[in-house]
Write a protein that holds these residues in place. Structure first.
Motif, PDB file in Angstrom:
ATOM      1  N   ASP A  87       0.826  -1.212   0.000  1.00 50.01           N
ATOM      2  CA  ASP A  87       0.000   0.000   0.000  1.00 50.01           C
ATOM      3  C   ASP A  87       0.860   1.263   0.000  1.00 50.01           C
ATOM      4  OD1 ASP A  87      -2.143  -1.700   0.040  1.00 50.01           O
ATOM      5  OD2 ASP A  87      -2.927  -1.046   1.977  1.00 50.01           O
ATOM      6  N   ILE A  88       1.952   1.231   0.761  1.00 53.97           N
ATOM      7  CA  ILE A  88       2.850   2.385   0.804  1.00 53.97           C
ATOM      8  C   ILE A  88       3.473   2.608  -0.568  1.00 53.97           C
ATOM      9  CG2 ILE A  88       4.948   3.329   1.854  1.00 53.97           C
ATOM     10  CD1 ILE A  88       4.275   1.492   4.304  1.00 53.97           C
ATOM     11  N   LEU A  89       3.913   1.506  -1.176  1.00 50.51           N
ATOM     12  CA  LEU A  89       4.510   1.604  -2.504  1.00 50.51           C
ATOM     13  C   LEU A  89       3.510   2.170  -3.506  1.00 50.51           C
ATOM     14  CD1 LEU A  89       6.782   1.103  -4.519  1.00 50.51           C
ATOM     15  CD2 LEU A  89       6.026  -1.291  -4.653  1.00 50.51           C
ATOM     16  N   MET A  90       2.256   1.716  -3.435  1.00 50.17           N
ATOM     17  CA  MET A  90       1.231   2.213  -4.361  1.00 50.17           C
ATOM     18  C   MET A  90       1.068   3.727  -4.236  1.00 50.17           C
ATOM     19  SD  MET A  90      -0.795   1.355  -6.818  1.00 50.17           S
ATOM     20  CE  MET A  90      -1.127  -0.385  -6.763  1.00 50.17           C
ATOM     21  N   GLU A 113       1.730  -1.951 -12.729  1.00 45.08           N
ATOM     22  CA  GLU A 113       1.122  -3.108 -13.376  1.00 45.08           C
ATOM     23  C   GLU A 113       1.410  -4.395 -12.601  1.00 45.08           C
ATOM     24  OE1 GLU A 113       1.167  -5.439 -17.676  1.00 45.08           O
ATOM     25  OE2 GLU A 113       2.789  -4.039 -17.192  1.00 45.08           O
ATOM     26  N   LYS A 114       2.669  -4.603 -12.263  1.00 44.12           N
ATOM     27  CA  LYS A 114       3.067  -5.821 -11.550  1.00 44.12           C
ATOM     28  C   LYS A 114       2.539  -5.830 -10.117  1.00 44.12           C
ATOM     29  CE  LYS A 114       5.621  -7.456 -14.895  1.00 44.12           C
ATOM     30  NZ  LYS A 114       5.413  -8.730 -15.531  1.00 44.12           N
ATOM     31  N   LEU A 115       2.532  -4.677  -9.474  1.00 45.20           N
ATOM     32  CA  LEU A 115       2.026  -4.597  -8.103  1.00 45.20           C
ATOM     33  C   LEU A 115       0.538  -4.895  -8.064  1.00 45.20           C
ATOM     34  CD1 LEU A 115       2.434  -3.983  -5.100  1.00 45.20           C
ATOM     35  CD2 LEU A 115       2.162  -1.558  -5.631  1.00 45.20           C
ATOM     36  N   THR A 116      -0.210  -4.396  -9.034  1.00 40.99           N
ATOM     37  CA  THR A 116      -1.653  -4.657  -9.084  1.00 40.99           C
ATOM     38  C   THR A 116      -1.911  -6.140  -9.314  1.00 40.99           C
ATOM     39  OG1 THR A 116      -2.031  -2.424  -9.935  1.00 40.99           O
ATOM     40  CG2 THR A 116      -3.823  -3.997 -10.191  1.00 40.99           C
ATOM     41  N   GLU A 117      -1.118  -6.780 -10.154  1.00 37.76           N
ATOM     42  CA  GLU A 117      -1.260  -8.225 -10.355  1.00 37.76           C
ATOM     43  C   GLU A 117      -1.025  -8.979  -9.060  1.00 37.76           C
ATOM     44  OE1 GLU A 117       1.449  -9.500 -13.411  1.00 37.76           O
ATOM     45  OE2 GLU A 117       0.465  -8.272 -14.951  1.00 37.76           O
ATOM     46  N   LYS A 118      -0.021  -8.567  -8.306  1.00 33.28           N
ATOM     47  CA  LYS A 118       0.361  -9.277  -7.089  1.00 33.28           C
ATOM     48  C   LYS A 118      -0.540  -8.925  -5.905  1.00 33.28           C
ATOM     49  CE  LYS A 118       4.329 -10.752  -4.506  1.00 33.28           C
ATOM     50  NZ  LYS A 118       4.580 -12.121  -4.874  1.00 33.28           N
ATOM     51  N   ALA A 119      -0.841  -7.653  -5.717  1.00 32.85           N
ATOM     52  CA  ALA A 119      -1.568  -7.201  -4.528  1.00 32.85           C
ATOM     53  C   ALA A 119      -3.070  -7.082  -4.751  1.00 32.85           C
ATOM     54  CB  ALA A 119      -1.018  -5.862  -4.060  1.00 32.85           C
ATOM     55  N   GLY A 120      -3.508  -7.008  -6.003  1.00 33.17           N
ATOM     56  CA  GLY A 120      -4.927  -6.886  -6.285  1.00 33.17           C
ATOM     57  C   GLY A 120      -5.397  -5.437  -6.323  1.00 33.17           C
ATOM     58  N   LEU A 121      -6.656  -5.276  -6.680  1.00 29.34           N
ATOM     59  CA  LEU A 121      -7.238  -3.937  -6.806  1.00 29.34           C
ATOM     60  C   LEU A 121      -7.451  -3.243  -5.467  1.00 29.34           C
ATOM     61  CD1 LEU A 121      -9.849  -4.622  -9.627  1.00 29.34           C
ATOM     62  CD2 LEU A 121      -7.618  -3.498  -9.822  1.00 29.34           C
ATOM     63  N   GLY A 122      -7.499  -4.017  -4.394  1.00 31.50           N
ATOM     64  CA  GLY A 122      -7.677  -3.420  -3.065  1.00 31.50           C
ATOM     65  C   GLY A 122      -6.590  -2.418  -2.740  1.00 31.50           C
ATOM     66  N   CYS A 123      -5.403  -2.672  -3.231  1.00 31.90           N
ATOM     67  CA  CYS A 123      -4.271  -1.776  -3.008  1.00 31.90           C
ATOM     68  C   CYS A 123      -4.556  -0.392  -3.614  1.00 31.90           C
ATOM     69  CB  CYS A 123      -3.036  -2.409  -3.639  1.00 31.90           C
ATOM     70  SG  CYS A 123      -1.472  -1.723  -3.152  1.00 31.90           S
ATOM     71  N   ILE A 124      -5.141  -0.392  -4.792  1.00 29.80           N
ATOM     72  CA  ILE A 124      -5.491   0.873  -5.451  1.00 29.80           C
ATOM     73  C   ILE A 124      -6.636   1.548  -4.701  1.00 29.80           C
ATOM     74  CG2 ILE A 124      -6.408   1.908  -7.569  1.00 29.80           C
ATOM     75  CD1 ILE A 124      -5.051  -0.430  -9.089  1.00 29.80           C
ATOM     76  N   LEU A 128      -6.852   5.288  -2.999  1.00 26.11           N
ATOM     77  CA  LEU A 128      -7.834   6.295  -3.412  1.00 26.11           C
ATOM     78  C   LEU A 128      -8.694   6.788  -2.247  1.00 26.11           C
ATOM     79  CD1 LEU A 128      -8.973   4.778  -6.812  1.00 26.11           C
ATOM     80  CD2 LEU A 128      -7.544   6.799  -6.458  1.00 26.11           C
ATOM     81  N   THR A 129      -8.931   5.937  -1.270  1.00 28.52           N
ATOM     82  CA  THR A 129      -9.821   6.318  -0.168  1.00 28.52           C
ATOM     83  C   THR A 129      -9.077   6.856   1.058  1.00 28.52           C
ATOM     84  OG1 THR A 129      -9.851   4.049   0.670  1.00 28.52           O
ATOM     85  CG2 THR A 129     -11.618   4.686  -0.851  1.00 28.52           C
ATOM     86  N   ASP A 130      -7.768   6.761   1.075  1.00 29.48           N
ATOM     87  CA  ASP A 130      -6.989   7.245   2.216  1.00 29.48           C
ATOM     88  C   ASP A 130      -6.767   8.740   2.093  1.00 29.48           C
ATOM     89  OD1 ASP A 130      -5.361   7.663   4.362  1.00 29.48           O
ATOM     90  OD2 ASP A 130      -3.850   6.204   3.794  1.00 29.48           O
ATOM     91  N   THR A 131      -7.480   9.491   2.883  1.00 29.77           N
ATOM     92  CA  THR A 131      -7.345  10.954   2.837  1.00 29.77           C
ATOM     93  C   THR A 131      -6.457  11.484   3.965  1.00 29.77           C
ATOM     94  OG1 THR A 131      -9.333  11.219   4.163  1.00 29.77           O
ATOM     95  CG2 THR A 131      -9.607  11.262   1.767  1.00 29.77           C
ATOM     96  N   VAL A 132      -6.004  10.588   4.837  1.00 31.08           N
ATOM     97  CA  VAL A 132      -5.192  11.015   5.983  1.00 31.08           C
ATOM     98  C   VAL A 132      -3.699  10.892   5.682  1.00 31.08           C
ATOM     99  CG1 VAL A 132      -4.650  10.543   8.407  1.00 31.08           C
ATOM    100  CG2 VAL A 132      -7.001  10.370   7.596  1.00 31.08           C
ATOM    101  N   ASN A 133      -3.291   9.756   5.159  1.00 28.99           N
ATOM    102  CA  ASN A 133      -1.864   9.475   4.954  1.00 28.99           C
ATOM    103  C   ASN A 133      -1.438   9.763   3.535  1.00 28.99           C
ATOM    104  OD1 ASN A 133      -1.444   8.449   7.617  1.00 28.99           O
ATOM    105  ND2 ASN A 133      -2.542   6.622   6.990  1.00 28.99           N
ATOM    106  N   THR A 134      -1.344  11.018   3.193  1.00 25.66           N
ATOM    107  CA  THR A 134      -0.918  11.400   1.847  1.00 25.66           C
ATOM    108  C   THR A 134       0.589  11.498   1.809  1.00 25.66           C
ATOM    109  OG1 THR A 134      -1.133  13.741   2.347  1.00 25.66           O
ATOM    110  CG2 THR A 134      -3.055  12.640   1.381  1.00 25.66           C
ATOM    111  N   VAL A 135       1.162  11.214   0.648  1.00 23.39           N
ATOM    112  CA  VAL A 135       2.629  11.261   0.530  1.00 23.39           C
ATOM    113  C   VAL A 135       3.064  12.420  -0.327  1.00 23.39           C
ATOM    114  CG1 VAL A 135       3.078   8.860   0.978  1.00 23.39           C
ATOM    115  CG2 VAL A 135       2.599   9.587  -1.352  1.00 23.39           C
TER     116      VAL A 135
END
Length: 135
Positions: A87-90, A113-124, A128-135
Motif C-alpha cells: 500500500d505504501i509503494l502504491m 502493473e506488476k504490483l496490481t497483479e500481485k496485490a490486487g485492486l484493493g491496493c489501489i 484512493l480512499t486514504d485521505t489522511v496518509n498522503t505522501v
C-alpha cells in the motif's frame, strides 16, 4: 498557544528531515552496492506521511524516487518485498505518476502493473480512499 504549536511542528519537521537525510545516505550506499531492493525497503520503512510539513514529504519522496528508479527487476523486487509495503509503494507510485516526468511515469507504470497483479485492486482502492496518509 497556536504559535507554540507551530514552533513544535517546525522543530519536529527539522528532526524528521534530519532522519530522512540519514536514510537517504543509507539508500545511496545500498544503491552503490547494487542492492536496489534493499534500498527501496529502506526508503519505504518509517514513511513520514503523517506530518503535514510539505518539506518532509518532498524530502522523503526524493529518497523513495531514487530507490524506485534503480529497480530493474520488478518481479524480483515484488517477490522480496513484504506485503505490508504494498500500500505504501502504491501511494508513491501515484505520486510519481503525478510528476509528469516521462522516465518516472514509465517506471511507476511498470511497477504499478506488476504490483496490481500481485496485490490486487484493493491496493489501489485503499490508496484512493486514504485521505489522511498522503505522501
Amino acid at each position: 498557544m497556536a504559535r507554540a504549536e507551530r514552533f513544535v511542528e517546525a522543530d519536529n519537521a527539522e528532526a524528521i528531515i534530519t532522519r530522512i537525510e540519514h536514510k537517504s545516505r543509507k539508500i545511496e550506499s545500498l544503491l552503490k552496492q547494487y542492492k536496489p531492493v534493499e534500498a527501496l525497503k529502506t526508503a519505504l520503512e518509517g514513511t513520514y506521511a503523517m506530518t503535514g510539513d510539505e518539506r518532509c514529504k518532498s524530502a522523503h519522496w526524493i529518497a523513495v524516487h531514487r530507490a524506485l528508479m534503480a529497480i530493474k527487476d520488478v518481479d524480483g523486487m515484488l517477490s522480496s518485498l513484504d506485503p505490508e509495503y504494498y500500500d505504501i509503494l502504491m501511494k508513491y507510485l501515484y505520486r510519481g505518476l503525478a510528476t509528469g516526468d516521462r522516465p518516472t511515469c514509465d517506471q511507476c507504470l511498470r511497477i504499478h502493473e506488476k504490483l496490481t497483479e500481485k496485490a490486487g485492486l484493493g491496493c489501489i482502492l485503499r490508496f484512493l480512499t486514504d485521505t489522511v496518509n498522503t505522501v
